[in-house]
Motif scaffolding. Structure first.
Motif, PDB file in Angstrom:
ATOM      1  N   ASP A 104       0.809  -1.217   0.000  1.00 32.33           N
ATOM      2  CA  ASP A 104       0.000   0.000   0.000  1.00 32.33           C
ATOM      3  C   ASP A 104       0.844   1.269   0.000  1.00 32.33           C
ATOM      4  O   ASP A 104       0.315   2.364   0.201  1.00 32.33           O
ATOM      5  CB  ASP A 104      -0.925   0.000   1.221  1.00 32.33           C
ATOM      6  CG  ASP A 104      -1.896  -1.175   1.200  1.00 32.33           C
ATOM      7  OD1 ASP A 104      -2.395  -1.488   0.097  1.00 32.33           O
ATOM      8  OD2 ASP A 104      -2.132  -1.768   2.262  1.00 32.33           O
ATOM      9  N   ILE A 105       2.143   1.120  -0.201  1.00 32.23           N
ATOM     10  CA  ILE A 105       3.054   2.265  -0.163  1.00 32.23           C
ATOM     11  C   ILE A 105       3.630   2.510  -1.554  1.00 32.23           C
ATOM     12  O   ILE A 105       4.078   1.584  -2.225  1.00 32.23           O
ATOM     13  CB  ILE A 105       4.204   2.023   0.839  1.00 32.23           C
ATOM     14  CG1 ILE A 105       3.646   1.755   2.233  1.00 32.23           C
ATOM     15  CG2 ILE A 105       5.151   3.221   0.872  1.00 32.23           C
ATOM     16  CD1 ILE A 105       4.687   1.307   3.238  1.00 32.23           C
ATOM     17  N   LEU A 106       3.631   3.766  -1.970  1.00 31.99           N
ATOM     18  CA  LEU A 106       4.208   4.144  -3.262  1.00 31.99           C
ATOM     19  C   LEU A 106       5.632   4.661  -3.114  1.00 31.99           C
ATOM     20  O   LEU A 106       6.514   4.297  -3.898  1.00 31.99           O
ATOM     21  CB  LEU A 106       3.344   5.217  -3.940  1.00 31.99           C
ATOM     22  CG  LEU A 106       1.926   4.796  -4.329  1.00 31.99           C
ATOM     23  CD1 LEU A 106       1.140   5.997  -4.821  1.00 31.99           C
ATOM     24  CD2 LEU A 106       1.958   3.714  -5.401  1.00 31.99           C
ATOM     25  N   GLU A 107       5.855   5.511  -2.141  1.00 32.84           N
ATOM     26  CA  GLU A 107       7.178   6.096  -1.914  1.00 32.84           C
ATOM     27  C   GLU A 107       7.409   6.279  -0.426  1.00 32.84           C
ATOM     28  O   GLU A 107       6.453   6.468   0.345  1.00 32.84           O
ATOM     29  CB  GLU A 107       7.310   7.474  -2.588  1.00 32.84           C
ATOM     30  CG  GLU A 107       7.419   7.462  -4.084  1.00 32.84           C
ATOM     31  CD  GLU A 107       7.618   8.871  -4.641  1.00 32.84           C
ATOM     32  OE1 GLU A 107       8.084   8.975  -5.785  1.00 32.84           O
ATOM     33  OE2 GLU A 107       7.310   9.860  -3.951  1.00 32.84           O
ATOM     34  N   ILE A 108       8.691   6.286  -0.040  1.00 26.97           N
ATOM     35  CA  ILE A 108       9.083   6.637   1.321  1.00 26.97           C
ATOM     36  C   ILE A 108      10.241   7.625   1.238  1.00 26.97           C
ATOM     37  O   ILE A 108      11.194   7.425   0.475  1.00 26.97           O
ATOM     38  CB  ILE A 108       9.517   5.402   2.132  1.00 26.97           C
ATOM     39  CG1 ILE A 108       8.371   4.386   2.223  1.00 26.97           C
ATOM     40  CG2 ILE A 108       9.957   5.810   3.542  1.00 26.97           C
ATOM     41  CD1 ILE A 108       8.726   3.123   2.979  1.00 26.97           C
ATOM     42  N   TRP A 109      10.139   8.688   2.033  1.00 29.74           N
ATOM     43  CA  TRP A 109      11.165   9.728   2.103  1.00 29.74           C
ATOM     44  C   TRP A 109      11.549   9.906   3.565  1.00 29.74           C
ATOM     45  O   TRP A 109      10.677  10.056   4.424  1.00 29.74           O
ATOM     46  CB  TRP A 109      10.639  11.038   1.532  1.00 29.74           C
ATOM     47  CG  TRP A 109      10.197  10.946   0.098  1.00 29.74           C
ATOM     48  CD1 TRP A 109       9.054  10.375  -0.386  1.00 29.74           C
ATOM     49  CD2 TRP A 109      10.905  11.443  -1.043  1.00 29.74           C
ATOM     50  NE1 TRP A 109       9.005  10.489  -1.752  1.00 29.74           N
ATOM     51  CE2 TRP A 109      10.128  11.129  -2.184  1.00 29.74           C
ATOM     52  CE3 TRP A 109      12.117  12.113  -1.213  1.00 29.74           C
ATOM     53  CZ2 TRP A 109      10.524  11.470  -3.476  1.00 29.74           C
ATOM     54  CZ3 TRP A 109      12.523  12.459  -2.488  1.00 29.74           C
ATOM     55  CH2 TRP A 109      11.730  12.139  -3.608  1.00 29.74           C
ATOM     56  N   THR A 110      12.829   9.895   3.870  1.00 30.50           N
ATOM     57  CA  THR A 110      13.268  10.014   5.260  1.00 30.50           C
ATOM     58  C   THR A 110      13.526  11.473   5.635  1.00 30.50           C
ATOM     59  O   THR A 110      14.086  12.242   4.854  1.00 30.50           O
ATOM     60  CB  THR A 110      14.536   9.182   5.523  1.00 30.50           C
ATOM     61  OG1 THR A 110      15.546   9.523   4.578  1.00 30.50           O
ATOM     62  CG2 THR A 110      14.229   7.707   5.394  1.00 30.50           C
TER      63      THR A 110
END
Length: 248
Positions: free
Chosen positions: A230-236
């Motif tokens: 269910d995740i498209l992108e992750i940014w820290t």
């Protein structure tokens, strides 16, 4: 490949073969290889299988090769295994979901894009479109990492107080989700959620059950899990900009 890279190959191969109710001989005949090769790989006696065999076997079971090698499929829930076997497997690392569109300046350095509030609603559908990314405003700030993909996102609500509502979070693109450490603040772009972009503290449960546990700094909000599918992108998180002072 090193033994470390092949850590789950033997167990995963045996699991997937038995789930299809195939004997070692039946699998070997189907793949056109020797049964002894299947037996040696399942027992771990073959320390460095040929890359051709790895690709052939992972393709037969329709499991991403990186997942086949690095993820212990024996601990995944049944529904996730079924999804994988039906060619709907999630890439647990996030690396192969898409190619990240970027823009560069005249010196061939990556631009830092800002996702304004007006563009936020369209980001979920346009994030993979090079023309959409090229239309985003650009910004520059000192002391930010160079040679990295960086964007700034608007966040709303009080779930991450003392970071004020309406702040703008600066974050770096996270390529390998398995490397996210517990307690990392992240921007997540979600597929089918009322909240398209969320800002949370992340606890990594990908290896255990293929999900991330999302935690708010504001104790009035409950933790909840999001599956990697269910995740498209992750940014820290790198930092944030706000016109308001944090609450005491």
């Amino acid at each position: 490949m090193t033994d470390k890279q092949l850590i789950h190959w033997a167990g995963n191969l045996k699991l997937l073969r038995t789930r299809k109710k195939l004997s070692q001989q039946q699998l070997a005949d189907t793949l056109g290889i020797n049964r002894n090769k299947v037996s040696a790989q399942e027992s771990g006696k073959t320390r460095n299988p040929r890359i051709d065999d790895l690709v052939l076997i992972s393709a037969f079971f329709r499991i991403n090769l990186d997942t086949f090698l690095r993820t212990d499929l024996t601990i995944l829930p049944e529904d996730q295994l079924l999804d994988m076997e039906n060619s709907q497997s999630a890439d647990l690392t996030g690396r192969h979901i898409r190619i990240l569109p970027i823009t560069v300046n005249q010196d061939n350095e990556e631009n830092m894009e800002y996702v304004p509030v007006k563009a936020r609603a369209g980001y979920r559908s346009g994030f993979a479109d090079p023309s959409f990314v090229a239309s985003l405003p650009r910004f520059s700030l000192p002391e930010l990492p160079r040679g990295k993909t960086i964007r700034m996102f608007p966040v709303s609500g009080d779930s991450m107080e003392p970071i004020p509502d309406g702040s703008h979070v600066i974050a770096q693109y996270q390529e390998d989700w398995l490397q996210i450490k517990d307690g990392t603040a992240c921007i997540l772009v979600l597929k089918d959620s009322e909240e398209d972009i969320v800002f949370k503290m992340v606890h990594n449960r990908i290896r255990q059950n293929g999900s991330l546990l999302l935690h708010s700094l504001n104790s009035a909000y409950n933790d909840y899990e999001v599956h990697v599918q269910d995740i498209l992108e992750i940014w820290t998180f790198i930092g944030y900009i706000s016109k308001q002072l944090p609450q005491q």
